[in-house]
Design a protein around this motif. Structure first.
Motif, PDB file in Angstrom:
ATOM      1  N   ASN A 166      -8.565  -1.467   0.785  1.00 12.42           N
ATOM      2  CA  ASN A 166      -8.492  -2.933   0.724  1.00 12.42           C
ATOM      3  C   ASN A 166      -9.600  -3.550   1.572  1.00 12.42           C
ATOM      4  N   PHE A 187       1.086  -4.764   6.684  1.00 12.60           N
ATOM      5  CA  PHE A 187       0.964  -3.717   5.679  1.00 12.60           C
ATOM      6  C   PHE A 187       2.376  -3.274   5.290  1.00 12.60           C
ATOM      7  N   GLN A 210      -4.410   4.578   3.414  1.00 13.02           N
ATOM      8  CA  GLN A 210      -4.829   4.062   2.109  1.00 13.02           C
ATOM      9  C   GLN A 210      -5.001   2.553   2.150  1.00 13.02           C
ATOM     10  N   GLY A 211      -4.090   1.867   2.819  1.00 15.99           N
ATOM     11  CA  GLY A 211      -4.185   0.413   2.910  1.00 15.99           C
ATOM     12  C   GLY A 211      -5.429  -0.045   3.634  1.00 15.99           C
ATOM     13  N   CYS A 228       0.832  -1.206   0.000  1.00 18.50           N
ATOM     14  CA  CYS A 228       0.000   0.000   0.000  1.00 18.50           C
ATOM     15  C   CYS A 228       0.867   1.256   0.000  1.00 18.50           C
ATOM     16  N   ASP A 229       0.210   2.409  -0.255  1.00 17.06           N
ATOM     17  CA  ASP A 229       0.912   3.694  -0.263  1.00 17.06           C
ATOM     18  C   ASP A 229       1.110   4.244   1.140  1.00 17.06           C
TER      19      ASP A 229
END
Length: 344
Positions: free
Chosen positions: A94, A103, A89-90, A84-85
Motif C-alpha cells: 500500500n 491496519f 503485506q499492508g 490487509c493480509d
C-alpha cells in the motif's frame, strides 16, 4: 510481467532483539519492488547528549491531512481502516503517505471471517538513504518516529536503497525513558546494506497489554506471528533466617520464550544478614512477557534485622516498572552490607 517484477521479493527476515526492558519485535523486509517516486517529506531533529561520543538524530514523518491523503487503489473499510493480509503485506503493497493509520488484518478461520486492528505510524523515504557518521563522531543513533505517548507500531518505508554505515544504530524513538512504539518494521523496497546496527534494545513497550501480532501470511494461510503472552515471570520465594547466620540467594530466572514469545522477568535476590532474631523475607516476583515487551524483574531485599515478615515489591505487568528493591538494618554499618553484595 518483467523479470524484475517476478523477482521483486528478495529477502524477508524477521529478527528479535533482547531489550533491557524486554524483547521487542524488529521486522526487516527488503524487496526490489519499484514504486512511484515522490518528494521526500521527512524532517530531522538533532539532540545533543550529555556525553560526547553519541549523537542522536530523531526522524519524524510529516503527516498529510485527511483531505490530501490519496487512498486510490487501496482496500479501505468504511471506518477508514486499511484492510490487509498481514502487517508486512499492508506496509509493502500500500502506497500510503506519512501519517497514522489503522491496519486491519483479515483472515478466515473455520468458515468465519475474523480481523485484528493495529494502530500504525508510517514514515516514507523516497530517495536513497545513507546513515553515516559525521567527522569526529564515533557513534550515532538514528531514532525513527514521533515522540508522542500514542501506542502504535512504527513502519519506516524506504522506497529505494538503505545503507547503514558502521557506528550507526537505527532504533525507534522514545518519550523520555519510556517506549510507546509497539515494535518497529523497516520495509526496504530496494537494497538494504547494514554495516551498523538495527536495534530495539531497551525498547519494550511500556504498560501495554499483549496481543497476537500477525506479521506475515504464508501460502497455506497460516501466520507467522508474535504471541500475545510471553514466558511466565519467576515466582517469589520466602527465605527464613536462622539465629546468628547469614544467608543469600540469587534471583531466579523467568521462563524463556518459544515460538517468538518474549521471556518472563526474573525474581529479585535476597540477602539476610547475621541477626539474633528469626524472620521471613520474600523476594519480588517477575512479570510475564507480552508480544511487545519481555517481563520486568522483581525487587530484591537486603535485610539484617526485622521482627516481622518483609516483602520485596513485585514487577508490574505489561512492560511496567520492575519491583523496587528494599533494605532494612539494625546498628551495623552499610559498609558490611555492601561488602556482602560484592562477594556474590
Amino acid at each position: 510481467m518483467t523479470k524484475k517484477l517476478k523477482k521483486r521479493i528478495k529477502r524477508i527476515s524477521i529478527g528479535m532483539t533482547m531489550s533491557l526492558l524486554g524483547i521487542t519485535t524488529v521486522v526487516v523486509v527488503s524487496t526490489s519492488f519499484f514504486g512511484v517516486e515522490k518528494e521526500n517529506s521527512y524532517i530531522t531533529e538533532t539532540v545533543a547528549e550529555s556525553y560526547e561520543e553519541e549523537n542522536i538524530e530523531i526522524i519524524k514523518g510529516t503527516p498529510s491531512s485527511e483531505e490530501t491523503k490519496n487512498l486510490d487503489g487501496i482496500n479501505v473499510a468504511e471506518d477508514g481502516a486499511i484492510i490487509c493480509d498481514s502487517l508486512i503485506q499492508g506496509a509493502k503493497e500500500n502506497n500510503l503517505p506519512d501519517g497514522n493509520y489503522t491496519f486491519r488484518v483479515v483472515w478466515e478461520e473455520s468458515g468465519e471471517t475474523k480481523n485484528k486492528d493495529y494502530a500504525v505510524e508510517i514514515i516514507n523515504f523516497y530517495e536513497d538513504v545513507i546513515y553515516s557518521l559525521e567527522e569526529g563522531q564515533t557513534a550515532k543513533t538514528i531514532s525513527l518516529g514521533d515522540t508522542t505517548t500514542e501506542y502504535k507500531t512504527l513502519i519506516a518505508k524506504y522506497h529505494k536503497n538503505l545503507t547503514i554505515e558502521k557506528g550507526v544504530t537505527v532504533t525507534a524513538s522514545t518519550n523520555g525513558v519510556l517506549t510507546y512504539k509497539k515494535g518497529m518494521h523497516i520495509c526496504v523496497l530496494g537494497k538494504l546494506e547494514n554495516n551498523g546496527t538495527i536495534s530495539m534494545t531497551a525498547r519494550g513497550t511500556y504498560n501495554q497489554a499483549g496481543e497476537d501480532v500477525y506479521l506475515w501470511k504464508n501460502l497455506d494461510n497460516s501466520y507467522e506471528y508474535v504471541p500475545a503472552v510471553g514466558g511466565a515471570g519467576a515466582v517469589k520465594h520466602s527465605y527464613y533466617s536462622v539465629n546468628g547466620t547469614e544467608s543469600r540467594r540469587h534471583g531466579g530466572a523467568g521462563t524463556n520464550g518459544i515460538n517468538r514469545q518474549t521471556g518472563g522477568g526474573g525474581e529479585g535476590a535476597v540477602n539476610q544478614g547475621d541477626t539474633s532474631s528469626r524472620f521471613t523475607t520474600y523476594s519480588g516476583a517477575g512479570s510475564a512477557g507480552t508480544s511487545y515487551s519481555g517481563g520486568s524483574g522483581g525487587g530484591g531485599f537486603d535485610l539484617n534485622y526485622r521482627s516481622t515478615t518483609q516483602y520485596a515489591n513485585d514487577a508490574q505487568p505489561n512492560g511496567g516498572a520492575g519491583g523496587a528493591g528494599k533494605g532494612s538494618r539494625s546498628s551495623s554499618s552499610w559498609a558490611s552490607r555492601v561488602r556482602r553484595w560484592r562477594s556474590w
